[in-house]
Write a protein that holds these residues in place. Structure first.
Motif, mmCIF file in Angstrom:
data_model
loop_
_atom_site.group_PDB
_atom_site.id
_atom_site.type_symbol
_atom_site.label_atom_id
_atom_site.label_comp_id
_atom_site.label_asym_id
_atom_site.label_seq_id
_atom_site.Cartn_x
_atom_site.Cartn_y
_atom_site.Cartn_z
ATOM 1 N N VAL A 140 0.843 -1.195 0.000
ATOM 2 C CA VAL A 140 0.000 0.000 0.000
ATOM 3 C C VAL A 140 0.883 1.251 0.000
ATOM 4 O O VAL A 140 0.600 2.228 -0.706
ATOM 5 N N LEU A 141 1.944 1.216 0.786
ATOM 6 C CA LEU A 141 2.869 2.351 0.853
ATOM 7 C C LEU A 141 3.444 2.665 -0.520
ATOM 8 O O LEU A 141 3.471 3.828 -0.948
ATOM 9 N N PHE A 142 3.881 1.639 -1.236
ATOM 10 C CA PHE A 142 4.485 1.851 -2.553
ATOM 11 C C PHE A 142 3.444 2.228 -3.609
ATOM 12 O O PHE A 142 3.782 2.871 -4.597
ATOM 13 N N ASP A 143 2.202 1.840 -3.396
ATOM 14 C CA ASP A 143 1.132 2.290 -4.294
ATOM 15 C C ASP A 143 0.857 3.781 -4.089
ATOM 16 O O ASP A 143 0.564 4.509 -5.050
ATOM 17 N N PHE A 144 0.943 4.209 -2.835
ATOM 18 C CA PHE A 144 0.609 5.591 -2.503
ATOM 19 C C PHE A 144 1.735 6.575 -2.803
ATOM 20 O O PHE A 144 1.471 7.718 -3.209
ATOM 21 N N LEU A 145 2.974 6.171 -2.621
ATOM 22 C CA LEU A 145 4.103 7.110 -2.740
ATOM 23 C C LEU A 145 4.153 7.849 -4.081
ATOM 24 O O LEU A 145 4.372 9.072 -4.096
ATOM 25 N N PRO A 146 3.966 7.180 -5.234
ATOM 26 C CA PRO A 146 3.971 7.940 -6.492
ATOM 27 C C PRO A 146 2.882 9.002 -6.551
ATOM 28 O O PRO A 146 3.110 10.099 -7.073
ATOM 29 N N ILE A 147 1.705 8.681 -6.003
ATOM 30 C CA ILE A 147 0.616 9.657 -5.973
ATOM 31 C C ILE A 147 0.995 10.838 -5.095
ATOM 32 O O ILE A 147 0.800 12.009 -5.459
ATOM 33 N N MET A 148 1.561 10.534 -3.924
ATOM 34 C CA MET A 148 1.969 11.586 -3.002
ATOM 35 C C MET A 148 3.040 12.477 -3.614
ATOM 36 O O MET A 148 3.010 13.707 -3.476
ATOM 37 N N ILE A 149 4.004 11.879 -4.306
ATOM 38 C CA ILE A 149 5.090 12.646 -4.918
ATOM 39 C C ILE A 149 4.552 13.588 -5.992
ATOM 40 O O ILE A 149 4.940 14.760 -6.061
ATOM 41 N N ILE A 150 3.642 13.078 -6.813
ATOM 42 C CA ILE A 150 3.056 13.922 -7.866
ATOM 43 C C ILE A 150 2.292 15.096 -7.255
ATOM 44 O O ILE A 150 2.483 16.256 -7.641
ATOM 45 N N PHE A 151 1.427 14.793 -6.291
ATOM 46 C CA PHE A 151 0.684 15.851 -5.615
ATOM 47 C C PHE A 151 1.637 16.831 -4.930
ATOM 48 O O PHE A 151 1.432 18.052 -4.978
ATOM 49 N N GLY A 152 2.678 16.283 -4.274
ATOM 50 C CA GLY A 152 3.623 17.124 -3.560
ATOM 51 C C GLY A 152 4.354 18.085 -4.472
ATOM 52 O O GLY A 152 4.471 19.287 -4.178
ATOM 53 N N VAL A 153 4.850 17.584 -5.598
ATOM 54 C CA VAL A 153 5.586 18.439 -6.539
ATOM 55 C C VAL A 153 4.667 19.492 -7.148
ATOM 56 O O VAL A 153 5.035 20.672 -7.244
ATOM 57 N N VAL A 154 3.469 19.074 -7.550
ATOM 58 C CA VAL A 154 2.526 20.017 -8.172
ATOM 59 C C VAL A 154 2.140 21.126 -7.198
ATOM 60 O O VAL A 154 2.173 22.319 -7.542
ATOM 61 N N PHE A 155 1.779 20.753 -5.985
ATOM 62 C CA PHE A 155 1.374 21.759 -5.005
ATOM 63 C C PHE A 155 2.559 22.603 -4.541
ATOM 64 O O PHE A 155 2.383 23.794 -4.235
ATOM 65 N N ALA A 156 3.745 22.003 -4.476
ATOM 66 C CA ALA A 156 4.931 22.775 -4.113
ATOM 67 C C ALA A 156 5.186 23.874 -5.129
ATOM 68 O O ALA A 156 5.552 25.009 -4.776
ATOM 69 N N ARG A 157 4.983 23.561 -6.400
ATOM 70 C CA ARG A 157 5.173 24.561 -7.452
ATOM 71 C C ARG A 157 4.036 25.579 -7.466
ATOM 72 O O ARG A 157 4.282 26.790 -7.576
ATOM 73 N N LEU A 158 2.796 25.109 -7.351
ATOM 74 C CA LEU A 158 1.655 26.026 -7.363
ATOM 75 C C LEU A 158 1.724 27.015 -6.214
ATOM 76 O O LEU A 158 1.417 28.209 -6.373
ATOM 77 N N LEU B 272 -2.711 7.779 9.637
ATOM 78 C CA LEU B 272 -1.630 8.229 10.516
ATOM 79 C C LEU B 272 -0.406 7.307 10.549
ATOM 80 O O LEU B 272 0.723 7.805 10.563
ATOM 81 N N PRO B 273 -0.562 5.967 10.569
ATOM 82 C CA PRO B 273 0.646 5.128 10.546
ATOM 83 C C PRO B 273 1.494 5.364 9.301
ATOM 84 O O PRO B 273 2.730 5.360 9.367
ATOM 85 N N TYR B 274 0.850 5.590 8.181
ATOM 86 C CA TYR B 274 1.577 5.846 6.934
ATOM 87 C C TYR B 274 2.198 7.245 6.947
ATOM 88 O O TYR B 274 3.299 7.448 6.419
ATOM 89 N N ALA B 275 1.498 8.195 7.569
ATOM 90 C CA ALA B 275 2.064 9.537 7.707
ATOM 91 C C ALA B 275 3.331 9.499 8.550
ATOM 92 O O ALA B 275 4.306 10.209 8.256
ATOM 93 N N ASP B 276 3.336 8.667 9.583
ATOM 94 C CA ASP B 276 4.530 8.525 10.414
ATOM 95 C C ASP B 276 5.709 8.000 9.599
ATOM 96 O O ASP B 276 6.815 8.545 9.639
ATOM 97 N N VAL B 277 5.467 6.931 8.875
ATOM 98 C CA VAL B 277 6.524 6.307 8.080
ATOM 99 C C VAL B 277 7.077 7.288 7.043
ATOM 100 O O VAL B 277 8.296 7.418 6.864
ATOM 101 N N ILE B 278 6.189 7.980 6.369
ATOM 102 C CA ILE B 278 6.600 8.905 5.314
ATOM 103 C C ILE B 278 7.361 10.091 5.881
ATOM 104 O O ILE B 278 8.237 10.654 5.212
ATOM 105 N N SER B 279 7.065 10.479 7.125
ATOM 106 C CA SER B 279 7.745 11.624 7.741
ATOM 107 C C SER B 279 9.257 11.419 7.800
ATOM 108 O O SER B 279 10.026 12.363 7.589
ATOM 109 N N PHE B 280 9.681 10.187 8.086
ATOM 110 C CA PHE B 280 11.114 9.904 8.132
ATOM 111 C C PHE B 280 11.758 10.145 6.767
ATOM 112 O O PHE B 280 12.803 10.795 6.662
ATOM 113 N N GLY B 281 11.151 9.599 5.738
ATOM 114 C CA GLY B 281 11.690 9.784 4.396
ATOM 115 C C GLY B 281 11.608 11.216 3.928
ATOM 116 O O GLY B 281 12.525 11.720 3.269
ATOM 117 N N LEU B 282 10.524 11.906 4.290
ATOM 118 C CA LEU B 282 10.333 13.284 3.849
ATOM 119 C C LEU B 282 11.396 14.206 4.410
ATOM 120 O O LEU B 282 12.015 14.988 3.673
#
Length: 244
Positions: free
Chosen positions: A32-50, A100-110
């Motif tokens: 599930v984490l690896f399914d979500f990460l590409p979506i999160m990265i795309i949203f993150g980059v787009v919103f970071a630029r916007l 929230l568990p996934y948010a915790d995990v992603i926080s380390f990588g972020l």
């Protein structure tokens, strides 16, 4: 080089998140984490630029072809965080899974990716601070200097300060996780918001390239203060949930 650094930062962040999930979070499904990460990265980059474009609307309304040119610099971590949160809320609500568990995990990588990504500012000669004469001073070419500081050669390497702060935040998060007797989902994520916001607020005070000021206060400091409050409230929520 800016794009190369960002690419390396994203890959490292993915690796770190996967490692933390495998090592410490047995309740996190890594598929599930690896399914979500590409979506999160795309949203993150787009919103970071916007986010950055909106704060510099005067420039981009005149140069609209520059809007997609993120390799020239100009992305905001606050926008990226917002994009990632929105992606997470949509994705995990649809799957009816706890976020929230996934948010915790992603926080380390972020936060580790942020530490690497800040070096993109070095190659673009941006995100530096006011003039200084410290041993670690940074030389900035004349064409990149603000007009009011044109006669100065050396400046605070604020990108470096933030990179080191992010590494410290990562270390604190790992220490906190390893020394917490009882796991409480969300605490790592909200603690990340608190710690990063403190460092960003302080560092922003000596930067010379704040994109927008509100009553002489950089917008990044205002947003950092708001994120800090959200993080504190989130930590209190998780603590009460733990003890309930």
């Amino acid at each position: 080089m800016y794009g190369v650094v960002m690419f390396c930062a994203i890959l490292t962040g993915i690796f770190i998140s996967n490692f933390m999930a495998k090592r410490f979070y047995k309740n996190v499904d890594r598929d599930v984490l690896f399914d979500f990460l590409p979506i999160m990265i795309i949203f993150g980059v787009v919103f970071a630029r916007l986010y950055y474009v909106v704060l510099n609307l005067d420039y981009y309304s005149i140069h609209p072809t520059e809007i997609p040119a993120i390799w020239h610099g100009g992305i905001s971590i606050h926008g990226a965080i917002l994009g990632g949160i929105l992606a997470g809320l949509f994705y995990f609500k649809k799957r009816k899974m706890p976020i929230l568990p996934y948010a915790d995990v992603i926080s380390f990588g972020l936060v580790f990716a942020q530490a690497i990504g800040r070096w993109g500012n070095f190659f673009n000669s941006e995100a530096f601070g006011v003039p200084c004469n410290l041993p670690w001073k940074l030389y900035i070419l004349p064409q990149y200097r603000p007009i009011q500081y044109y006669s100065f050669d050396y400046f605070h390497p604020t990108f470096l300060y933030e990179s080191l702060w992010c590494l410290l935040v990562f270390t604190i998060l790992v220490y906190f996780l390893r020394n917490t007797k009882e796991y409480h989902a969300g605490m790592i994520f909200f603690l990340y918001l608190v710690l990063y916001s403190v460092g960003r607020f302080v560092i922003e005070g000596i930067r010379t390239d704040s994109v927008l000021n509100v009553c002489s206060i950089p917008i990044a400091q205002i947003v950092s203060a708001l994120v800090f409050v959200v993080g504190v409230c989130g930590c209190l929520y998780c603590s009460k949930k733990k003890s309930a």
